[in-house]
Write a protein that holds these residues in place. Structure first.
Motif, short mmCIF file in Angstrom:
data_model
loop_
_atom_site.label_atom_id
_atom_site.label_comp_id
_atom_site.label_asym_id
_atom_site.label_seq_id
_atom_site.Cartn_x
_atom_site.Cartn_y
_atom_site.Cartn_z
N ILE A 24 38.30 4.60 7.51
CA ILE A 24 37.04 4.25 8.16
C ILE A 24 36.70 2.81 7.80
O ILE A 24 37.35 2.20 6.94
CB ILE A 24 35.88 5.19 7.75
N ASP A 25 35.68 2.26 8.45
CA ASP A 25 35.30 0.87 8.20
C ASP A 25 34.88 0.66 6.75
O ASP A 25 34.18 1.49 6.16
CB ASP A 25 34.15 0.47 9.11
N LEU A 26 35.28 -0.47 6.20
CA LEU A 26 34.89 -0.84 4.86
C LEU A 26 33.46 -1.40 4.84
O LEU A 26 33.00 -1.98 5.82
CB LEU A 26 35.83 -1.92 4.31
N HIS A 27 32.80 -1.23 3.72
CA HIS A 27 31.54 -1.93 3.51
C HIS A 27 31.85 -3.44 3.48
O HIS A 27 32.85 -3.87 2.90
CB HIS A 27 30.93 -1.50 2.17
N PRO A 28 31.02 -4.28 4.12
CA PRO A 28 31.31 -5.72 4.17
C PRO A 28 31.52 -6.35 2.80
O PRO A 28 32.37 -7.24 2.63
CB PRO A 28 30.08 -6.30 4.86
N GLY A 29 30.76 -5.91 1.78
CA GLY A 29 30.94 -6.47 0.45
C GLY A 29 32.30 -6.12 -0.13
O GLY A 29 32.98 -6.97 -0.72
N ASP A 84 25.69 -6.21 -0.42
CA ASP A 84 27.05 -6.73 -0.39
C ASP A 84 27.54 -7.09 -1.79
O ASP A 84 28.70 -6.84 -2.14
CB ASP A 84 27.14 -7.96 0.52
N ALA A 85 26.67 -7.69 -2.59
CA ALA A 85 27.07 -8.10 -3.94
C ALA A 85 27.44 -6.88 -4.79
O ALA A 85 28.40 -6.92 -5.56
CB ALA A 85 25.94 -8.89 -4.61
N VAL A 86 26.69 -5.80 -4.65
CA VAL A 86 26.97 -4.59 -5.41
C VAL A 86 28.32 -4.00 -4.99
O VAL A 86 29.15 -3.63 -5.83
CB VAL A 86 25.84 -3.56 -5.23
N ALA A 87 28.55 -3.88 -3.69
CA ALA A 87 29.81 -3.32 -3.20
C ALA A 87 30.99 -4.21 -3.58
O ALA A 87 32.06 -3.72 -3.96
CB ALA A 87 29.74 -3.16 -1.69
N TYR A 88 30.80 -5.52 -3.49
CA TYR A 88 31.84 -6.47 -3.90
C TYR A 88 32.22 -6.24 -5.36
O TYR A 88 33.41 -6.12 -5.71
CB TYR A 88 31.32 -7.90 -3.71
#
Length: 350
Positions: free
Chosen positions: A334-339, A297-301
């Motif tokens: 499509i759905d986003l990554h939670p981060g 999550d931190a990386v995607a954020y």
């Protein structure tokens, strides 16, 4: 006051990610999401980036030297300068990238189109029997890429090319690329395909647009099919020394393709290129970045934040980034990554 606002934002993000069940820390490789029983609240640095471990990621772009490859290199450089991450860029394709990213072993991030991403997550069309269950969206780049067909021959339509296959020498893009697939889907409505045209005598070459326009200048092909944002640099360069005409798609036929596969029917505006005196009706799609669900999550954020807050640096590397709009980055189909979703929510972009 600034310190108070930063602290307030960090606390809100921590509560948001905790509610999503985020681990808030990386596994070290950056390719696997938390997964430990203990949940920790995310921490942020003075620039608002979520603290993360050193991570290694690979991004699938398009063919080497193409627009996506150049844009991918620019993003990778920006990610490495902004985050504790090491990036590798590899060649890819519009329809193959979702599968590569979904598998997640060698590739965790990649370019594709909204229509491809939707089909991949639903297991439809080219992804029938190969549904991508680990595919999430990172960002909509808002770059509309148009199918373009230019020719030095006397063709006035795709239907004319189909009727005269023995004279057709066409560069269509790599197999599995968005341009090859989009053209084949139009041909499908005409009851044929690139393979069928080749069987009837057409010279069909599966090479990139830049290679195709070199081949046109050298006289080795007479038609080039591409899918790109406006302007395509290799086309601009080729038109400086070689006059070409632009082929529109039949609107009714193209609209059928758009309705089936989720594309849009639109126009390349008159004057976008030399010798283009009128609008060119065609199919188009929008470019997004997809990411494997196991990426921390931190990386995607942090990747979403980096893209949203550094547009000028990206535009200086490639003009197509001018279309980047943080207000629509979360609109991926499509759905986003939670981060990534946590960043967009914190920034007021959702």
């Amino acid at each position: 006051m600034k310190k108070f606002l930063s602290l307030t934002l960090a606390m809100c993000m921590a509560l948001s990610l905790a509610a999503c069940g985020s681990s808030g820390s990386s596994s070290g490789s950056g390719a696997q999401s938390g997964g430990s029983a203990a949940q920790t609240e995310p921490q942020f640095d003075e620039n608002g980036y979520m603290l993360m471990d050193e991570s290694y990621l690979s991004m699938a772009a398009g063919s080497a030297g193409g627009g996506w490859y150049v844009m991918g290199a620019a993003m990778n450089d920006l990610f490495e300068r902004s985050m504790n991450v090491h990036m590798t860029l590899i060649p890819g394709g519009g329809s193959t990238n979702p599968t590569l990213v979904d598998e997640g072993g060698d590739v965790q991030l990649g370019f594709t189109y909204i229509a491809n991403a939707v089909a991949a997550t639903e297991g439809k069309y080219d992804y029938e029997g190969a549904q991508c269950n680990n595919l999430k969206a990172l960002a909509c780049l808002n770059i509309r890429q148009y199918l373009g067909i230019t020719t030095t021959a006397d063709y006035t339509s795709v239907e004319d090319m189909v009727a005269n296959p023995k004279s057709l020498k066409i560069a269509v893009g790599p197999r599995g690329g968005g341009n090859e697939i989009m053209l084949n889907r139009y041909l499908e409505q005409l009851g044929t395909s690139l393979d069928e045209l080749a069987a009837q005598g057409a010279d069909v070459q599966y090479i990139s647009a830049s290679e195709g326009y070199t081949a046109i200048k050298d006289g080795n092909v007479n038609t080039c099919n591409y899918q790109a944002a406006i302007p395509l640099s290799s086309l601009v360069e080729a038109l400086a020394s070689q006059k070409m005409s632009f082929v529109s798609l039949d609107e009714a036929t193209a609209q059928k393709v758009a309705d089936i596969y989720g594309y849009s029917y639109d126009y390349i505006p008159a004057g976008s290129y030399q010798y283009q005196d009128s609008d060119v009706g065609t199919l188009c799609d929008t470019v997004i970045l997809v990411v494997n669900s196991s990426v921390d999550d931190a990386v995607a954020y942090n990747m979403a934040k980096t893209l949203a807050e550094n547009k000028d640096a990206l535009v200086s590397a490639h003009a197509s980034f001018e279309a980047l709009d943080p207000q629509v980055m979360a609109q991926c189909g499509i759905d986003l990554h939670p981060g990534a979703q946590a960043y967009y929510e914190s920034a007021g972009l959702m």
